[in-house]
Design a protein around this motif. Structure first.
Motif, mmCIF file in Angstrom:
data_model
loop_
_atom_site.group_PDB
_atom_site.id
_atom_site.type_symbol
_atom_site.label_atom_id
_atom_site.label_comp_id
_atom_site.label_asym_id
_atom_site.label_seq_id
_atom_site.Cartn_x
_atom_site.Cartn_y
_atom_site.Cartn_z
ATOM 1 N N ARG A 87 38.199 59.512 36.491
ATOM 2 C CA ARG A 87 37.904 58.124 36.787
ATOM 3 C C ARG A 87 36.488 58.007 37.320
ATOM 4 O O ARG A 87 36.094 58.722 38.234
ATOM 5 N N GLU A 123 34.162 47.941 48.498
ATOM 6 C CA GLU A 123 34.852 48.581 47.376
ATOM 7 C C GLU A 123 35.639 47.536 46.588
ATOM 8 O O GLU A 123 36.065 46.506 47.130
ATOM 9 N N ARG A 124 35.851 47.845 45.340
ATOM 10 C CA ARG A 124 36.658 46.964 44.488
ATOM 11 C C ARG A 124 38.119 47.054 44.927
ATOM 12 O O ARG A 124 38.659 48.146 45.108
ATOM 13 N N TYR A 142 46.089 52.005 41.512
ATOM 14 C CA TYR A 142 45.409 53.282 41.342
ATOM 15 C C TYR A 142 44.943 53.460 39.900
ATOM 16 O O TYR A 142 43.820 53.928 39.650
ATOM 17 N N ASP A 143 45.794 53.065 38.949
ATOM 18 C CA ASP A 143 45.431 53.188 37.535
ATOM 19 C C ASP A 143 44.297 52.241 37.168
ATOM 20 O O ASP A 143 43.483 52.552 36.295
ATOM 21 N N THR A 144 44.241 51.086 37.836
ATOM 22 C CA THR A 144 43.171 50.127 37.556
ATOM 23 C C THR A 144 41.824 50.658 38.012
ATOM 24 O O THR A 144 40.788 50.403 37.397
ATOM 25 N N GLY A 145 41.852 51.406 39.127
ATOM 26 C CA GLY A 145 40.616 51.994 39.633
ATOM 27 C C GLY A 145 40.312 51.530 41.037
ATOM 28 O O GLY A 145 40.170 50.323 41.281
ATOM 29 N N PRO A 163 34.911 60.892 44.996
ATOM 30 C CA PRO A 163 36.003 60.135 44.384
ATOM 31 C C PRO A 163 37.237 60.125 45.271
ATOM 32 O O PRO A 163 37.377 60.937 46.171
ATOM 33 N N ALA A 168 33.715 54.292 42.064
ATOM 34 C CA ALA A 168 33.472 52.865 42.270
ATOM 35 C C ALA A 168 32.182 52.686 43.046
ATOM 36 O O ALA A 168 31.838 53.486 43.909
ATOM 37 N N THR A 190 43.299 63.087 35.718
ATOM 38 C CA THR A 190 43.123 61.638 35.666
ATOM 39 C C THR A 190 42.271 61.163 36.824
ATOM 40 O O THR A 190 41.375 60.331 36.691
#
Length: 395
Positions: free
Chosen positions: A376, A270-271, A318-321, A386, A379, A372
């Protein structure tokens, strides 16, 4: 080699300093027990009085007052039964077996725990095998009571151990291990190395023993403060540890969940945003600051600031993904931060509010957070659903 020898010498010196107070207590109690039984009461050879005093002190370290009282009663009961059996039917292997049988039965019948049972049996054997009855029956029973009572008096009134020193010595290795585990986990996340993450998890599993010793020291210190007037002034400083220890235990459990899920995230490729390992590192810094501020007896302001910084970095991640496991990591960081804030004395509702504000959810409706999370894109690689909704908030 020189460095290793120095470390060993320092460890020996530290153990000696830790045992100095116990040695002073035992010496004072033994001398006083002999003086009271021999000089004041008039017993010709009251050697069971100092023995009982030393047993009481040596066995009560880190135990509760009830267990200490059981030790005193166990020594006295064992000696009394041994004297009685020997007086009635003499000595020999059959008598020894009967003495131990009765001592264990009596200790068990009165609801005693292992300390009472063991001390009753061992004291009875000591009487039956190493001594010869002289004087009036039951005199050694009273010698043991005198010695045990003096041991308790020394421990609680005359020379009580400083409870803060005991707790701080127990808290230091626990918090250092906690800090090291978090820093190692942050390094593993930053380098993308699951083996480093596994090493961090192993370190924190091993820290369970130090946390158990920390909790035991707190229990002993609370009773020491309650029964030792000379230590009443320590109540305020000790309250930080007493109130914070359970919350630290919760934080340790949540961090272990977080690290296991971080290992899964790396294994699934994962990223991992750069701010995520930074968040974990800040959490480790906060634990170390707590250790330092508790040791100084000051308000843990720096701890709260660094913990909230960890929460803020997790919000950025979290906001970055993040993927599924990354979302769990973020949620566990937030929960651990809330636990740490509560360990510093912040109430539950206020800790949760501060974490949400730090993450950046101030004034945002709960439904908006859900949308939100749902909007998203997942990934890579595809497959798991998700990440969890930010509703899995701190607390």
């Amino acid at each position: 080699m020189i460095g290793v020898a120095k470390d060993r010498a320092d460890a020996v010196a530290m153990r000696a300093r830790a045992g100095l107070m116990l040695a002073l207590q035992a010496g004072l109690a033994a001398g006083l027990a002999w003086y009271v039984a021999h000089d004041l009461i008039g017993r010709p050879a009251p050697f069971f009085a100092p023995i009982a005093a030393v047993i009481t002190l040596a066995s009560s370290v880190g135990q509760r007052m009830r267990r200490t009282a059981e030790l005193v009663a166990g020594v006295a009961v064992g000696i009394g039964l041994g004297d009685g059996i020997i007086l009635l039917i003499g000595t020999g292997p059959v008598q020894i077996g009967l003495i131990v049988l009765l001592a264990v039965l009596v200790a068990t019948a009165v609801g005693g725990g292992p300390p009472l049972i063991v001390q009753s049996a061992s004291s009875a054997v000591l009487v039956a095998t190493l001594t010869v009855q002289t004087g009036h029956p039951w005199t050694r029973f009273f010698d043991a009571l005198v010695g045990g009572g003096i041991g308790l008096a020394v421990m609680t009134v005359l020379l009580p151990i400083n409870p803060l020193s005991v707790v701080r010595r127990a808290a230091d290795p626990a918090l250092r291990a906690f800090t090291a585990g978090l820093h190692e986990a942050a390094l593993g996340l930053a380098e993308g190395d699951p083996d480093v993450i596994e090493a961090a998890l192993t370190r924190l599993r091993s820290a369970e023993g130090t946390f158990e010793a920390f909790r035991t020291a707190i229990d002993a210190a609370r009773e020491n403060v309650a029964f030792a007037p000379a230590r009443w002034r320590s109540r305020g400083a000790l309250a930080q540890y007493v109130a914070g220890a359970p919350q630290l235990t919760y934080a340790l459990r949540n961090v272990r969940v977080m690290i296991r899920r971080a290992q899964t995230a790396l294994s699934d490729r994962e990223r991992v945003p750069e701010v995520l390992p930074a968040s974990v590192r800040h959490l480790g810094d906060a634990v170390d600051l707590l250790r330092q501020e508790w040791a100084r007896g000051v308000e843990p302001v720096a701890t709260r600031e660094r913990a909230l910084r960890a929460a803020a970095e997790s919000g950025r991640a979290y906001d970055t993904g993040v993927g599924y496991s990354g979302g769990v990591v973020v949620a566990q960081i937030r929960t651990s931060v809330a636990d740490l804030l509560r360990a510093t004395g912040v109430e539950y509702a206020e800790a949760t509010r501060q974490v949400r504000n730090a993450v950046g959810w101030r004034g945002r409706p709960r439904g908006a957070r859900n949308r939100t999370a749902r909007s998203r894109p997942p990934a890579p690689p595809p497959g798991p659903p998700p990440g969890p909704s930010p509703e899995a908030d701190a607390g």
